[in-house]
Design an enzyme around this catalytic site. Structure first.
Site: not given
Ligand code: NAD
Length: 499
Positions: A104, A161, A163, A254, A260, A262, A294, A467, A471
Protein backbone atom coordinates in the site's frame (compact mmCIF):
# COMPACT_ATOMS: atom_id res chain seq x y z
CA UNK A 1 11.17 -15.47 9.78
CA UNK A 2 9.75 -15.81 6.26
CA UNK A 3 10.63 -12.67 4.30
CA UNK A 4 7.49 -11.07 2.79
CA UNK A 5 7.70 -10.18 -0.88
CA UNK A 6 5.60 -8.19 -3.32
CA UNK A 7 4.25 -11.51 -4.60
CA UNK A 8 3.24 -12.67 -1.13
CA UNK A 9 1.56 -9.32 -0.45
CA UNK A 10 -0.33 -9.51 -3.74
CA UNK A 11 -1.42 -13.05 -2.90
CA UNK A 12 -2.78 -11.81 0.45
CA UNK A 13 -5.06 -9.26 -1.25
CA UNK A 14 -5.89 -11.29 -4.38
CA UNK A 15 -9.57 -11.54 -3.41
CA UNK A 16 -10.01 -8.13 -1.81
CA UNK A 17 -8.02 -5.71 -3.93
CA UNK A 18 -9.98 -2.48 -4.41
CA UNK A 19 -13.23 -3.76 -2.91
CA UNK A 20 -15.40 -2.17 -0.28
CA UNK A 21 -16.56 -4.29 2.65
CA UNK A 22 -20.13 -3.41 3.55
CA UNK A 23 -21.75 -5.31 6.40
CA UNK A 24 -19.19 -8.05 5.90
CA UNK A 25 -19.84 -8.42 2.18
CA UNK A 26 -17.23 -7.59 -0.44
CA UNK A 27 -18.59 -5.32 -3.14
CA UNK A 28 -17.25 -3.48 -6.15
CA UNK A 29 -19.66 -0.56 -6.41
CA UNK A 30 -20.23 1.00 -9.81
CA UNK A 31 -21.60 4.36 -8.63
CA UNK A 32 -18.32 6.12 -7.79
CA UNK A 33 -15.04 7.15 -9.43
CA UNK A 34 -12.43 4.49 -10.26
CA UNK A 35 -8.83 4.85 -9.06
CA UNK A 36 -5.72 2.94 -10.09
CA UNK A 37 -3.85 1.24 -7.26
CA UNK A 38 -0.09 1.46 -7.66
CA UNK A 39 2.63 -0.19 -5.61
CA UNK A 40 4.82 2.84 -4.75
CA UNK A 41 7.99 0.70 -4.76
CA UNK A 42 7.92 0.10 -8.51
CA UNK A 43 5.14 2.46 -9.60
CA UNK A 44 3.28 -0.42 -11.30
CA UNK A 45 -0.51 -0.63 -11.34
CA UNK A 46 -1.66 -3.61 -9.28
CA UNK A 47 -5.42 -3.11 -9.51
CA UNK A 48 -8.15 -0.55 -9.28
CA UNK A 49 -10.40 0.83 -6.60
CA UNK A 50 -14.10 0.94 -7.27
CA UNK A 51 -15.12 4.13 -5.50
CA UNK A 52 -18.34 4.35 -3.51
CA UNK A 53 -20.94 6.80 -4.77
CA UNK A 54 -23.90 8.20 -2.85
CA UNK A 55 -25.98 5.01 -3.02
CA UNK A 56 -23.14 2.83 -1.74
CA UNK A 57 -22.34 5.32 1.03
CA UNK A 58 -26.02 5.29 1.96
CA UNK A 59 -26.01 1.48 2.09
CA UNK A 60 -22.94 1.42 4.37
CA UNK A 61 -24.37 4.07 6.70
CA UNK A 62 -27.72 2.24 6.68
CA UNK A 63 -26.00 -0.99 7.69
CA UNK A 64 -24.17 0.86 10.48
CA UNK A 65 -27.42 2.41 11.67
CA UNK A 66 -29.11 -0.99 11.61
CA UNK A 67 -26.29 -2.62 13.60
CA UNK A 68 -26.11 0.19 16.15
CA UNK A 69 -28.90 -0.68 18.67
CA UNK A 70 -27.70 -4.25 19.17
CA UNK A 71 -24.02 -3.37 19.37
CA UNK A 72 -24.66 -0.43 21.74
CA UNK A 73 -26.67 -2.76 24.00
CA UNK A 74 -23.95 -5.43 23.99
CA UNK A 75 -22.27 -5.50 27.43
CA UNK A 76 -18.93 -3.65 27.34
CA UNK A 77 -17.01 -6.77 28.37
CA UNK A 78 -18.42 -8.65 25.35
CA UNK A 79 -17.57 -5.75 23.07
CA UNK A 80 -14.10 -5.69 24.56
CA UNK A 81 -13.63 -9.42 23.92
CA UNK A 82 -14.29 -8.91 20.20
CA UNK A 83 -11.54 -6.29 20.09
CA UNK A 84 -9.12 -8.46 22.07
CA UNK A 85 -9.69 -11.40 19.70
CA UNK A 86 -9.11 -9.08 16.73
CA UNK A 87 -5.87 -7.80 18.29
CA UNK A 88 -4.62 -11.38 18.60
CA UNK A 89 -5.63 -12.14 15.02
CA UNK A 90 -3.68 -9.12 13.79
CA UNK A 91 -0.60 -10.35 15.62
CA UNK A 92 -1.01 -13.89 14.23
CA UNK A 93 -1.24 -12.46 10.71
CA UNK A 94 1.48 -9.86 11.26
CA UNK A 95 3.78 -10.95 8.41
CA UNK A 96 0.96 -10.90 5.89
CA UNK A 97 -0.50 -7.58 7.11
CA UNK A 98 2.91 -5.92 7.22
CA UNK A 99 3.53 -7.04 3.63
CA UNK A 100 0.17 -5.58 2.56
CA UNK A 101 1.07 -2.32 4.31
CA UNK A 102 4.29 -2.16 2.29
CA UNK A 103 2.36 -2.83 -0.92
CA UNK A 104 0.00 0.00 0.00
CA UNK A 105 2.55 2.58 1.14
CA UNK A 106 6.05 1.71 -0.12
CA UNK A 107 7.46 2.02 3.41
CA UNK A 108 10.27 -0.34 4.49
CA UNK A 109 9.10 -3.78 5.65
CA UNK A 110 11.20 -3.49 8.82
CA UNK A 111 9.03 -0.53 9.91
CA UNK A 112 5.76 -2.21 9.01
CA UNK A 113 6.86 -5.20 11.11
CA UNK A 114 8.15 -3.05 13.95
CA UNK A 115 5.36 -0.46 14.18
CA UNK A 116 2.30 -0.57 11.95
CA UNK A 117 0.68 -3.91 12.77
CA UNK A 118 1.62 -3.85 16.46
CA UNK A 119 0.31 -0.32 16.90
CA UNK A 120 -3.06 -1.34 15.43
CA UNK A 121 -3.20 -4.48 17.60
CA UNK A 122 -2.13 -2.57 20.73
CA UNK A 123 -4.93 -0.07 20.18
CA UNK A 124 -7.59 -2.79 19.86
CA UNK A 125 -6.17 -4.37 23.01
CA UNK A 126 -6.12 -1.13 24.95
CA UNK A 127 -9.71 -0.12 24.23
CA UNK A 128 -10.90 -3.73 24.52
CA UNK A 129 -9.64 -3.73 28.12
CA UNK A 130 -10.33 -0.07 28.95
CA UNK A 131 -14.02 -0.29 28.19
CA UNK A 132 -14.61 -2.89 30.90
CA UNK A 133 -13.14 -0.57 33.55
CA UNK A 134 -15.03 2.57 32.63
CA UNK A 135 -16.58 4.22 35.68
CA UNK A 136 -19.10 7.03 35.99
CA UNK A 137 -19.32 9.93 38.45
CA UNK A 138 -21.82 10.00 41.27
CA UNK A 139 -22.52 13.23 43.22
CA UNK A 140 -24.17 12.98 46.60
CA UNK A 141 -26.80 15.73 46.64
CA UNK A 142 -28.97 14.48 49.48
CA UNK A 143 -32.26 13.14 48.24
CA UNK A 144 -31.28 13.80 44.61
CA UNK A 145 -29.35 10.76 43.45
CA UNK A 146 -27.18 11.75 40.47
CA UNK A 147 -24.79 9.96 38.19
CA UNK A 148 -23.42 10.25 34.67
CA UNK A 149 -23.50 7.71 31.88
CA UNK A 150 -21.19 7.50 28.88
CA UNK A 151 -23.34 6.65 25.88
CA UNK A 152 -22.31 5.95 22.30
CA UNK A 153 -22.99 8.59 19.65
CA UNK A 154 -24.35 6.32 16.92
CA UNK A 155 -22.86 5.98 13.44
CA UNK A 156 -19.33 7.40 13.27
CA UNK A 157 -17.27 7.97 10.15
CA UNK A 158 -13.50 7.54 10.00
CA UNK A 159 -11.50 9.01 7.11
CA UNK A 160 -7.83 8.16 6.82
CA UNK A 161 -4.56 9.44 5.32
CA UNK A 162 -2.20 7.20 3.36
CA UNK A 163 0.92 7.05 5.52
CA UNK A 164 -0.24 4.56 8.22
CA UNK A 165 -3.40 2.98 6.74
CA UNK A 166 -3.84 0.12 9.21
CA UNK A 167 -2.80 2.09 12.28
CA UNK A 168 -5.03 5.06 11.47
CA UNK A 169 -8.03 2.78 10.88
CA UNK A 170 -7.45 0.94 14.17
CA UNK A 171 -6.91 4.16 16.13
CA UNK A 172 -10.41 5.24 15.06
CA UNK A 173 -12.22 1.88 15.01
CA UNK A 174 -11.04 0.66 18.43
CA UNK A 175 -12.37 3.52 20.62
CA UNK A 176 -15.49 3.91 18.45
CA UNK A 177 -16.45 0.23 18.63
CA UNK A 178 -15.41 -0.26 22.26
CA UNK A 179 -17.80 2.49 23.33
CA UNK A 180 -20.71 0.95 21.40
CA UNK A 181 -20.70 3.04 18.24
CA UNK A 182 -20.71 1.65 14.74
CA UNK A 183 -18.35 2.97 12.07
CA UNK A 184 -18.04 3.43 8.35
CA UNK A 185 -14.39 3.88 7.45
CA UNK A 186 -12.89 5.32 4.29
CA UNK A 187 -9.18 4.77 3.73
CA UNK A 188 -7.21 7.04 1.41
CA UNK A 189 -7.75 6.21 -2.25
CA UNK A 190 -3.95 5.74 -2.46
CA UNK A 191 -3.89 2.99 0.19
CA UNK A 192 -7.09 0.92 -0.02
CA UNK A 193 -5.72 -2.53 0.83
CA UNK A 194 -5.26 -3.26 4.53
CA UNK A 195 -8.44 -1.76 6.01
CA UNK A 196 -10.65 -4.26 4.18
CA UNK A 197 -8.66 -7.02 5.88
CA UNK A 198 -9.16 -5.26 9.23
CA UNK A 199 -12.95 -5.17 8.65
CA UNK A 200 -12.99 -8.88 7.82
CA UNK A 201 -10.90 -9.73 10.88
CA UNK A 202 -13.22 -7.76 13.19
CA UNK A 203 -16.32 -9.48 11.80
CA UNK A 204 -14.62 -12.87 11.94
CA UNK A 205 -13.85 -12.17 15.61
CA UNK A 206 -17.52 -11.57 16.46
CA UNK A 207 -18.34 -8.00 15.46
CA UNK A 208 -21.88 -7.85 14.05
CA UNK A 209 -21.72 -7.27 10.27
CA UNK A 210 -22.63 -3.65 9.66
CA UNK A 211 -20.88 -2.41 12.80
CA UNK A 212 -17.70 -1.74 10.81
CA UNK A 213 -17.78 -1.24 7.05
CA UNK A 214 -15.09 0.03 4.71
CA UNK A 215 -16.04 2.12 1.71
CA UNK A 216 -13.45 2.96 -0.91
CA UNK A 217 -13.05 6.21 -2.79
CA UNK A 218 -11.57 9.67 -2.80
CA UNK A 219 -12.71 13.10 -1.64
CA UNK A 220 -16.19 12.76 -3.18
CA UNK A 221 -16.88 9.60 -1.19
CA UNK A 222 -15.57 11.29 1.94
CA UNK A 223 -17.80 14.27 1.33
CA UNK A 224 -20.89 12.02 0.92
CA UNK A 225 -20.07 10.38 4.26
CA UNK A 226 -19.63 13.71 6.02
CA UNK A 227 -22.91 15.04 4.60
CA UNK A 228 -24.94 11.96 5.46
CA UNK A 229 -27.70 12.94 7.92
CA UNK A 230 -27.49 9.67 9.88
CA UNK A 231 -23.82 10.13 10.74
CA UNK A 232 -23.17 11.61 14.21
CA UNK A 233 -19.40 12.04 14.19
CA UNK A 234 -16.50 12.32 11.76
CA UNK A 235 -12.88 11.65 12.62
CA UNK A 236 -10.37 12.69 9.96
CA UNK A 237 -6.67 12.08 9.68
CA UNK A 238 -5.51 14.23 6.81
CA UNK A 239 -4.42 17.65 5.66
CA UNK A 240 -5.45 21.00 7.10
CA UNK A 241 -7.41 21.97 3.98
CA UNK A 242 -9.46 18.76 4.13
CA UNK A 243 -10.03 19.33 7.85
CA UNK A 244 -11.38 22.81 7.22
CA UNK A 245 -13.71 21.52 4.51
CA UNK A 246 -14.96 18.67 6.69
CA UNK A 247 -15.62 20.99 9.61
CA UNK A 248 -17.59 23.32 7.35
CA UNK A 249 -19.67 20.44 5.94
CA UNK A 250 -20.20 18.88 9.36
CA UNK A 251 -21.52 22.16 10.72
CA UNK A 252 -24.70 21.82 8.64
CA UNK A 253 -25.83 18.87 10.76
CA UNK A 254 -23.76 19.71 13.87
CA UNK A 255 -21.76 16.50 13.70
CA UNK A 256 -18.98 16.04 16.21
CA UNK A 257 -15.55 16.31 14.59
CA UNK A 258 -12.07 15.11 15.48
CA UNK A 259 -9.30 16.46 13.26
CA UNK A 260 -5.82 14.92 13.18
CA UNK A 261 -4.09 17.21 10.70
CA UNK A 262 -0.67 18.24 9.49
CA UNK A 263 2.27 19.69 11.33
CA UNK A 264 5.66 21.38 11.15
CA UNK A 265 6.96 20.36 14.53
CA UNK A 266 10.01 21.85 16.24
CA UNK A 267 12.77 19.77 17.78
CA UNK A 268 15.09 21.75 20.09
CA UNK A 269 18.59 20.49 20.84
CA UNK A 270 20.18 22.29 23.80
CA UNK A 271 23.93 22.61 24.44
CA UNK A 272 23.79 20.15 27.32
CA UNK A 273 22.16 17.37 25.27
CA UNK A 274 23.81 14.02 24.69
CA UNK A 275 24.77 14.67 21.07
CA UNK A 276 24.64 11.07 19.83
CA UNK A 277 21.23 10.64 21.40
CA UNK A 278 20.00 13.92 19.92
CA UNK A 279 21.21 12.82 16.48
CA UNK A 280 19.23 9.57 16.89
CA UNK A 281 16.24 11.66 17.90
CA UNK A 282 16.54 13.95 14.88
CA UNK A 283 16.77 10.95 12.53
CA UNK A 284 13.76 9.33 14.21
CA UNK A 285 11.94 12.65 13.88
CA UNK A 286 12.58 12.99 10.15
CA UNK A 287 13.39 9.88 8.16
CA UNK A 288 11.02 7.16 9.37
CA UNK A 289 8.48 6.26 6.63
CA UNK A 290 10.49 8.43 4.19
CA UNK A 291 9.55 11.47 6.28
CA UNK A 292 5.84 10.96 5.57
CA UNK A 293 4.80 11.42 9.19
CA UNK A 294 2.53 14.18 10.48
CA UNK A 295 4.32 14.71 13.80
CA UNK A 296 7.85 14.86 12.35
CA UNK A 297 10.25 17.33 14.00
CA UNK A 298 11.38 18.89 10.75
CA UNK A 299 12.49 22.24 12.24
CA UNK A 300 15.57 21.23 14.18
CA UNK A 301 16.71 24.12 16.39
CA UNK A 302 20.29 23.54 17.59
CA UNK A 303 22.07 25.71 20.16
CA UNK A 304 25.14 27.39 18.65
CA UNK A 305 27.80 25.77 20.85
CA UNK A 306 27.07 22.24 19.62
CA UNK A 307 25.57 23.03 16.21
CA UNK A 308 28.62 22.11 14.09
CA UNK A 309 29.32 18.89 16.01
CA UNK A 310 25.64 17.87 15.93
CA UNK A 311 25.29 18.62 12.22
CA UNK A 312 28.43 16.69 11.28
CA UNK A 313 27.33 13.59 13.21
CA UNK A 314 23.82 13.88 11.75
CA UNK A 315 25.22 14.07 8.21
CA UNK A 316 27.60 11.14 8.83
CA UNK A 317 24.91 8.91 10.29
CA UNK A 318 22.33 9.88 7.67
CA UNK A 319 24.80 8.84 4.96
CA UNK A 320 24.64 5.29 6.39
CA UNK A 321 20.88 4.96 5.75
CA UNK A 322 20.10 2.42 3.06
CA UNK A 323 17.60 3.56 0.43
CA UNK A 324 16.18 0.52 -1.26
CA UNK A 325 13.55 -2.05 -2.10
CA UNK A 326 10.80 -1.65 0.51
CA UNK A 327 10.48 -5.43 0.77
CA UNK A 328 14.19 -5.85 1.55
CA UNK A 329 14.56 -6.28 5.30
CA UNK A 330 17.74 -4.18 5.34
CA UNK A 331 16.15 -1.09 3.74
CA UNK A 332 15.82 2.01 5.91
CA UNK A 333 14.23 4.42 3.41
CA UNK A 334 11.48 3.28 1.05
CA UNK A 335 9.52 4.85 -1.80
CA UNK A 336 7.49 8.05 -1.82
CA UNK A 337 3.77 7.36 -1.97
CA UNK A 338 3.25 8.72 -5.52
CA UNK A 339 4.78 10.62 -8.42
CA UNK A 340 2.79 13.70 -7.48
CA UNK A 341 4.00 13.66 -3.92
CA UNK A 342 7.63 13.04 -4.95
CA UNK A 343 7.41 16.02 -7.30
CA UNK A 344 6.08 18.19 -4.47
CA UNK A 345 8.90 17.13 -2.12
CA UNK A 346 11.56 17.71 -4.79
CA UNK A 347 9.99 21.12 -5.47
CA UNK A 348 10.57 22.06 -1.84
CA UNK A 349 14.17 20.80 -1.98
CA UNK A 350 14.79 22.97 -5.05
CA UNK A 351 13.13 25.92 -3.28
CA UNK A 352 15.40 25.39 -0.26
CA UNK A 353 18.50 25.50 -2.45
CA UNK A 354 17.19 28.55 -4.32
CA UNK A 355 16.50 30.33 -1.02
CA UNK A 356 20.13 29.89 0.02
CA UNK A 357 19.91 27.08 2.57
CA UNK A 358 22.99 24.84 2.57
CA UNK A 359 22.10 21.30 1.43
CA UNK A 360 24.55 19.14 3.43
CA UNK A 361 22.98 15.74 2.75
CA UNK A 362 20.70 14.25 0.08
CA UNK A 363 18.79 16.74 -1.98
CA UNK A 364 18.47 14.27 -4.85
CA UNK A 365 16.31 11.47 -6.15
CA UNK A 366 17.87 8.02 -6.24
CA UNK A 367 17.25 5.59 -9.11
CA UNK A 368 17.18 1.94 -8.05
CA UNK A 369 17.76 -0.97 -10.45
CA UNK A 370 14.48 -2.65 -11.38
CA UNK A 371 12.39 -0.38 -9.18
CA UNK A 372 10.51 2.40 -10.93
CA UNK A 373 9.26 4.05 -7.70
CA UNK A 374 10.34 7.49 -6.54
CA UNK A 375 13.07 7.40 -3.90
CA UNK A 376 14.36 10.61 -2.30
CA UNK A 377 17.62 10.65 -0.35
CA UNK A 378 17.23 11.85 3.25
CA UNK A 379 17.95 15.53 2.96
CA UNK A 380 19.47 17.95 5.49
CA UNK A 381 19.53 21.70 5.08
CA UNK A 382 21.84 23.72 7.32
CA UNK A 383 21.83 27.46 7.99
CA UNK A 384 18.12 27.87 7.30
CA UNK A 385 16.05 30.96 8.03
CA UNK A 386 12.70 30.80 9.77
CA UNK A 387 10.91 32.30 6.75
CA UNK A 388 12.10 29.83 4.08
CA UNK A 389 9.33 27.63 2.59
CA UNK A 390 11.25 24.49 3.64
CA UNK A 391 10.96 25.77 7.23
CA UNK A 392 7.40 27.11 7.19
CA UNK A 393 5.52 24.50 5.13
CA UNK A 394 4.65 20.89 5.82
CA UNK A 395 6.66 18.96 3.20
CA UNK A 396 5.73 15.43 4.35
CA UNK A 397 9.01 14.03 3.01
CA UNK A 398 12.56 13.33 4.24
CA UNK A 399 13.63 16.97 4.51
CA UNK A 400 15.18 18.29 7.73
CA UNK A 401 16.02 21.96 8.36
CA UNK A 402 18.65 23.04 10.89
CA UNK A 403 18.11 26.39 12.59
CA UNK A 404 20.67 27.73 15.06
CA UNK A 405 19.74 29.57 18.27
CA UNK A 406 21.35 31.26 21.27
CA UNK A 407 19.11 30.79 24.31
CA UNK A 408 16.03 29.04 25.63
CA UNK A 409 13.61 31.94 25.31
CA UNK A 410 14.61 32.51 21.69
CA UNK A 411 14.26 28.80 20.88
CA UNK A 412 10.78 28.55 22.38
CA UNK A 413 9.60 31.77 20.72
CA UNK A 414 10.79 30.66 17.29
CA UNK A 415 9.53 27.11 17.81
CA UNK A 416 6.04 28.42 18.55
CA UNK A 417 6.02 30.80 15.58
CA UNK A 418 3.99 28.48 13.35
CA UNK A 419 0.28 28.01 12.69
CA UNK A 420 0.71 24.30 13.44
CA UNK A 421 0.68 22.71 16.89
CA UNK A 422 0.79 18.94 16.55
CA UNK A 423 4.03 17.91 18.25
CA UNK A 424 7.34 19.18 19.62
CA UNK A 425 10.50 17.75 21.11
CA UNK A 426 13.60 18.71 23.02
CA UNK A 427 16.87 17.15 24.04
CA UNK A 428 18.53 18.30 27.26
CA UNK A 429 20.08 16.80 30.39
CA UNK A 430 18.59 19.56 32.56
CA UNK A 431 15.35 18.20 34.06
CA UNK A 432 14.12 21.64 35.11
CA UNK A 433 14.51 22.93 31.58
CA UNK A 434 12.86 19.80 30.19
CA UNK A 435 9.62 20.44 32.08
CA UNK A 436 9.74 24.23 31.62
CA UNK A 437 10.17 24.03 27.85
CA UNK A 438 7.67 21.17 27.49
CA UNK A 439 5.10 23.41 29.19
CA UNK A 440 5.96 26.41 27.00
CA UNK A 441 5.78 24.64 23.62
CA UNK A 442 2.45 25.01 21.81
CA UNK A 443 1.78 21.43 20.80
CA UNK A 444 -0.54 18.55 21.62
CA UNK A 445 2.36 16.14 22.14
CA UNK A 446 5.83 16.89 23.49
CA UNK A 447 8.74 14.46 23.65
CA UNK A 448 11.80 14.92 25.87
CA UNK A 449 14.99 13.07 24.92
CA UNK A 450 13.06 10.95 22.42
CA UNK A 451 10.75 11.56 19.46
CA UNK A 452 7.75 10.05 17.65
CA UNK A 453 6.93 7.44 20.26
CA UNK A 454 3.16 6.92 20.24
CA UNK A 455 2.12 4.35 22.85
CA UNK A 456 -1.63 3.84 22.55
CA UNK A 457 -2.08 4.44 26.29
CA UNK A 458 -1.18 8.14 25.83
CA UNK A 459 -3.49 10.68 24.12
CA UNK A 460 -2.33 11.88 20.71
CA UNK A 461 -3.54 14.95 18.81
CA UNK A 462 -2.92 18.54 17.91
CA UNK A 463 -3.58 22.15 18.76
CA UNK A 464 -3.83 25.28 16.57
CA UNK A 465 -4.13 24.41 12.84
CA UNK A 466 -3.07 20.80 13.53
CA UNK A 467 -6.59 20.07 14.68
CA UNK A 468 -8.38 19.07 17.84
CA UNK A 469 -9.76 16.08 19.65
CA UNK A 470 -7.57 13.22 20.81
CA UNK A 471 -6.93 9.67 19.71
CA UNK A 472 -5.62 7.01 22.05
CA UNK A 473 -5.54 7.05 25.84
CA UNK A 474 -8.73 7.24 27.87
CA UNK A 475 -9.19 10.75 26.44
CA UNK A 476 -10.38 9.21 23.16
CA UNK A 477 -13.42 7.80 24.95
CA UNK A 478 -14.71 11.36 25.51
CA UNK A 479 -14.65 11.92 21.77
CA UNK A 480 -16.79 8.87 20.97
CA UNK A 481 -19.39 9.24 23.72
CA UNK A 482 -22.10 11.53 24.91
CA UNK A 483 -22.16 12.34 28.62
CA UNK A 484 -25.64 11.91 30.02
CA UNK A 485 -26.52 13.17 33.50
CA UNK A 486 -29.16 11.16 35.33
CA UNK A 487 -30.91 12.71 38.38
CA UNK A 488 -33.27 10.66 40.49
CA UNK A 489 -35.32 12.32 43.20
CA UNK A 490 -35.57 9.73 45.97
CA UNK A 491 -37.81 11.81 48.24
CA UNK A 492 -41.09 13.63 47.70
CA UNK A 493 -41.32 16.15 44.88
CA UNK A 494 -42.41 19.54 46.18
CA UNK A 495 -45.47 20.93 44.44
CA UNK A 496 -43.99 23.67 42.19
CA UNK A 497 -47.25 25.60 42.08
CA UNK A 498 -48.79 25.43 45.57
CA UNK A 499 -52.21 27.09 45.66
P1 NAD B 1 -5.80 14.50 2.51
O1 NAD B 1 -6.39 15.55 3.37
O2 NAD B 1 -5.56 14.79 1.09
O3 NAD B 1 -6.73 13.19 2.54
C1 NAD B 1 -7.08 12.58 3.74
C2 NAD B 1 -8.36 11.79 3.54
O4 NAD B 1 -9.44 12.70 3.35
C3 NAD B 1 -8.36 10.88 2.33
O5 NAD B 1 -9.01 9.67 2.66
C4 NAD B 1 -9.16 11.67 1.30
O6 NAD B 1 -9.77 10.86 0.34
C5 NAD B 1 -10.18 12.34 2.19
N1 NAD B 1 -10.77 13.57 1.68
C6 NAD B 1 -10.22 14.47 0.84
N2 NAD B 1 -11.07 15.50 0.64
C7 NAD B 1 -12.17 15.25 1.38
C8 NAD B 1 -13.40 15.94 1.62
N3 NAD B 1 -13.65 17.09 1.03
N4 NAD B 1 -14.29 15.39 2.45
C9 NAD B 1 -14.05 14.22 3.07
N5 NAD B 1 -12.92 13.51 2.87
C10 NAD B 1 -11.98 14.02 2.04
O7 NAD B 1 -4.46 14.03 3.24
P2 NAD B 1 -3.40 12.93 2.76
O8 NAD B 1 -2.62 13.50 1.62
O9 NAD B 1 -4.08 11.63 2.57
O10 NAD B 1 -2.48 12.79 4.05
C11 NAD B 1 -1.42 13.65 4.34
C12 NAD B 1 -1.84 14.64 5.40
O11 NAD B 1 -2.35 13.94 6.52
C13 NAD B 1 -0.66 15.44 5.90
O12 NAD B 1 -1.03 16.79 6.05
C14 NAD B 1 -0.38 14.82 7.27
O13 NAD B 1 0.24 15.68 8.18
C15 NAD B 1 -1.75 14.44 7.71
N6 NAD B 1 -1.68 13.41 8.74
C16 NAD B 1 -2.01 13.74 10.04
C17 NAD B 1 -1.89 12.79 11.05
C18 NAD B 1 -2.23 13.13 12.48
O14 NAD B 1 -2.41 12.23 13.27
N7 NAD B 1 -2.31 14.40 12.86
C19 NAD B 1 -1.46 11.50 10.74
C20 NAD B 1 -1.15 11.19 9.41
C21 NAD B 1 -1.26 12.15 8.42
Amino acid sequence: MRQPTKASALAAVRETIGVSSIAGTRTRPSDGAEFEIRYPGDGCVIGSVAGAGDATVDAAVGAALGAFPRWAATPPSDRGRVLLRAANRLRERKLELAAVEVLDTGKPIREALEVDVDSAADCLDFFGRAITGLESAHRDLGSLHTYTRREPLGVCVGIGAWNYPLQIAAWKAAPALATGNTMVYKPSELTPLSTVLLAEILIDCGLPPGAFSVVQGGGETGRALVRHPDVRKVSLTGSVSTGIEIMREAAATLKRVTLELGGKSPLIIFNDADVERAVSGAMLANFYTQGEICSNGTRVFVQHEIADRFTQRLVDRTAMLRIGDPFDGTTHVGAMISDNHARKVMGYIDAGIAAGAECVAGGVEVALDGLGGRFIAPTIFDRCDDGMPIVTDEIFGPVLSILRFDDEVEAVTRANATPYGLAAGLFTRDSGRAHRVAAALEAGVCWVNTFNQTPVEVPFGGTKMSGFGRENGLAAIDHYTELKSVMVETSTLKDPYPT
